[in-house]
Motif scaffolding. Sequence first.
Motif, mmCIF file in Angstrom:
data_model
loop_
_atom_site.group_PDB
_atom_site.id
_atom_site.type_symbol
_atom_site.label_atom_id
_atom_site.label_comp_id
_atom_site.label_asym_id
_atom_site.label_seq_id
_atom_site.Cartn_x
_atom_site.Cartn_y
_atom_site.Cartn_z
ATOM 1 N N LYS A 64 27.880 75.682 -2.523
ATOM 2 C CA LYS A 64 27.283 76.731 -3.364
ATOM 3 C C LYS A 64 26.309 76.154 -4.378
ATOM 4 O O LYS A 64 25.235 76.703 -4.606
ATOM 5 N N ALA A 65 26.685 75.055 -5.023
ATOM 6 C CA ALA A 65 25.870 74.488 -6.095
ATOM 7 C C ALA A 65 24.652 73.734 -5.574
ATOM 8 O O ALA A 65 23.627 73.680 -6.243
ATOM 9 N N LEU A 66 24.773 73.143 -4.398
ATOM 10 C CA LEU A 66 23.695 72.318 -3.843
ATOM 11 C C LEU A 66 23.396 72.744 -2.405
ATOM 12 O O LEU A 66 23.663 72.014 -1.455
ATOM 13 N N PRO A 67 22.818 73.932 -2.230
ATOM 14 C CA PRO A 67 22.588 74.425 -0.869
ATOM 15 C C PRO A 67 21.633 73.558 -0.053
ATOM 16 O O PRO A 67 21.641 73.628 1.179
ATOM 17 N N SER A 68 20.825 72.727 -0.713
ATOM 18 C CA SER A 68 19.898 71.862 0.024
ATOM 19 C C SER A 68 20.595 70.640 0.614
ATOM 20 O O SER A 68 20.006 69.917 1.407
ATOM 21 N N HIS A 69 21.833 70.400 0.226
ATOM 22 C CA HIS A 69 22.580 69.242 0.711
ATOM 23 C C HIS A 69 23.406 69.599 1.945
ATOM 24 O O HIS A 69 23.955 70.690 2.027
ATOM 25 N N ASP A 70 23.476 68.682 2.880
ATOM 26 C CA ASP A 70 24.394 68.816 3.997
ATOM 27 C C ASP A 70 25.732 68.254 3.535
ATOM 28 O O ASP A 70 25.793 67.159 2.983
ATOM 29 N N VAL A 71 26.794 69.015 3.767
ATOM 30 C CA VAL A 71 28.125 68.574 3.357
ATOM 31 C C VAL A 71 28.906 68.187 4.602
ATOM 32 O O VAL A 71 29.004 68.959 5.554
ATOM 33 N N PHE A 72 29.435 66.994 4.600
ATOM 34 C CA PHE A 72 30.242 66.500 5.712
ATOM 35 C C PHE A 72 31.573 66.033 5.163
ATOM 36 O O PHE A 72 31.612 65.216 4.246
ATOM 37 N N VAL A 73 32.652 66.574 5.713
ATOM 38 C CA VAL A 73 33.999 66.189 5.282
ATOM 39 C C VAL A 73 34.595 65.289 6.355
ATOM 40 O O VAL A 73 34.693 65.679 7.522
ATOM 41 N N LEU A 74 34.970 64.110 5.960
ATOM 42 C CA LEU A 74 35.587 63.148 6.869
ATOM 43 C C LEU A 74 37.077 63.127 6.574
ATOM 44 O O LEU A 74 37.519 62.544 5.583
ATOM 45 N N HIS A 75 37.824 63.808 7.421
ATOM 46 C CA HIS A 75 39.264 63.941 7.213
ATOM 47 C C HIS A 75 39.918 64.178 8.568
ATOM 48 O O HIS A 75 39.327 64.754 9.453
ATOM 49 N N GLY A 76 41.138 63.730 8.713
ATOM 50 C CA GLY A 76 41.883 63.956 9.946
ATOM 51 C C GLY A 76 42.254 62.655 10.626
ATOM 52 O O GLY A 76 42.094 61.566 10.080
ATOM 53 N N HIS A 77 42.763 62.780 11.851
ATOM 54 C CA HIS A 77 43.154 61.614 12.637
ATOM 55 C C HIS A 77 41.910 60.850 13.106
ATOM 56 O O HIS A 77 40.809 61.390 13.128
ATOM 57 N N ARG A 78 42.104 59.622 13.499
ATOM 58 C CA ARG A 78 40.997 58.735 13.865
ATOM 59 C C ARG A 78 40.064 59.363 14.900
ATOM 60 O O ARG A 78 38.847 59.359 14.733
ATOM 61 N N GLU A 79 40.592 59.883 15.981
ATOM 62 C CA GLU A 79 39.741 60.455 17.030
ATOM 63 C C GLU A 79 39.013 61.704 16.544
ATOM 64 O O GLU A 79 37.860 61.928 16.899
ATOM 65 N N GLU A 80 39.679 62.496 15.740
ATOM 66 C CA GLU A 80 39.050 63.690 15.177
ATOM 67 C C GLU A 80 37.895 63.288 14.244
ATOM 68 O O GLU A 80 36.811 63.870 14.302
ATOM 69 N N ARG A 81 38.115 62.290 13.413
ATOM 70 C CA ARG A 81 37.064 61.807 12.518
ATOM 71 C C ARG A 81 35.885 61.273 13.320
ATOM 72 O O ARG A 81 34.724 61.547 13.006
ATOM 73 N N ARG A 82 36.186 60.511 14.364
ATOM 74 C CA ARG A 82 35.131 59.935 15.206
ATOM 75 C C ARG A 82 34.297 61.039 15.856
ATOM 76 O O ARG A 82 33.063 60.997 15.832
ATOM 77 N N GLY B 281 26.213 68.609 -10.788
ATOM 78 C CA GLY B 281 25.064 68.494 -11.678
ATOM 79 C C GLY B 281 24.441 67.110 -11.621
ATOM 80 O O GLY B 281 23.214 66.965 -11.625
ATOM 81 N N LEU B 282 25.285 66.091 -11.577
ATOM 82 C CA LEU B 282 24.788 64.720 -11.461
ATOM 83 C C LEU B 282 24.042 64.526 -10.147
ATOM 84 O O LEU B 282 22.955 63.947 -10.121
ATOM 85 N N MET B 283 24.605 65.020 -9.058
ATOM 86 C CA MET B 283 23.935 64.874 -7.761
ATOM 87 C C MET B 283 22.599 65.612 -7.756
ATOM 88 O O MET B 283 21.609 65.120 -7.208
ATOM 89 N N ALA B 284 22.541 66.799 -8.385
ATOM 90 C CA ALA B 284 21.293 67.549 -8.464
ATOM 91 C C ALA B 284 20.269 66.791 -9.303
ATOM 92 O O ALA B 284 19.080 66.731 -8.954
ATOM 93 N N ALA B 285 20.716 66.186 -10.405
ATOM 94 C CA ALA B 285 19.805 65.415 -11.258
ATOM 95 C C ALA B 285 19.273 64.186 -10.516
ATOM 96 O O ALA B 285 18.086 63.857 -10.623
ATOM 97 N N LEU B 286 20.146 63.529 -9.765
ATOM 98 C CA LEU B 286 19.710 62.367 -8.984
ATOM 99 C C LEU B 286 18.687 62.782 -7.927
ATOM 100 O O LEU B 286 17.702 62.081 -7.695
#
Length: 101
Positions: free
Chosen positions: A74-92, A14-19
């Motif tokens: 679901k709540a913010l379909p207009s936003h691109d969601v990127f998850v940064l997780h995993g080992h260094r090379e995978e993240r890169r 909700g905060l992100m949508a308001a911003l």
Amino acid sequence: ADDMGLGKTVQTCGLMAALEDEREKELKGREGEEKKEDGESEDPKCTSSSSDLPPHLVICPVSVLAQWRTTVEKALPSHDVFVLHGHREERRANLLSFFLE
């Protein structure tokens, strides 16, 4: 300690949508002022996209990472969601593919 089930994820969405809404109003106001100065009429179809907005950084425990991603998508379909997780090379590799597409 953190209490579960208080709706923190939904509140944050909700905060992100308001911003985003405030930023869009600000951008539209600037566009309107520029058009008035140029003598052009305002175009009601002219809107900003989420790519015009600064990104949000959300840091959360791995145990709720999948739930966060699902809720934000679901709540913010207009936003691109990127998850940064995993080992260094995978993240890169994930960073490069996300930002170069």
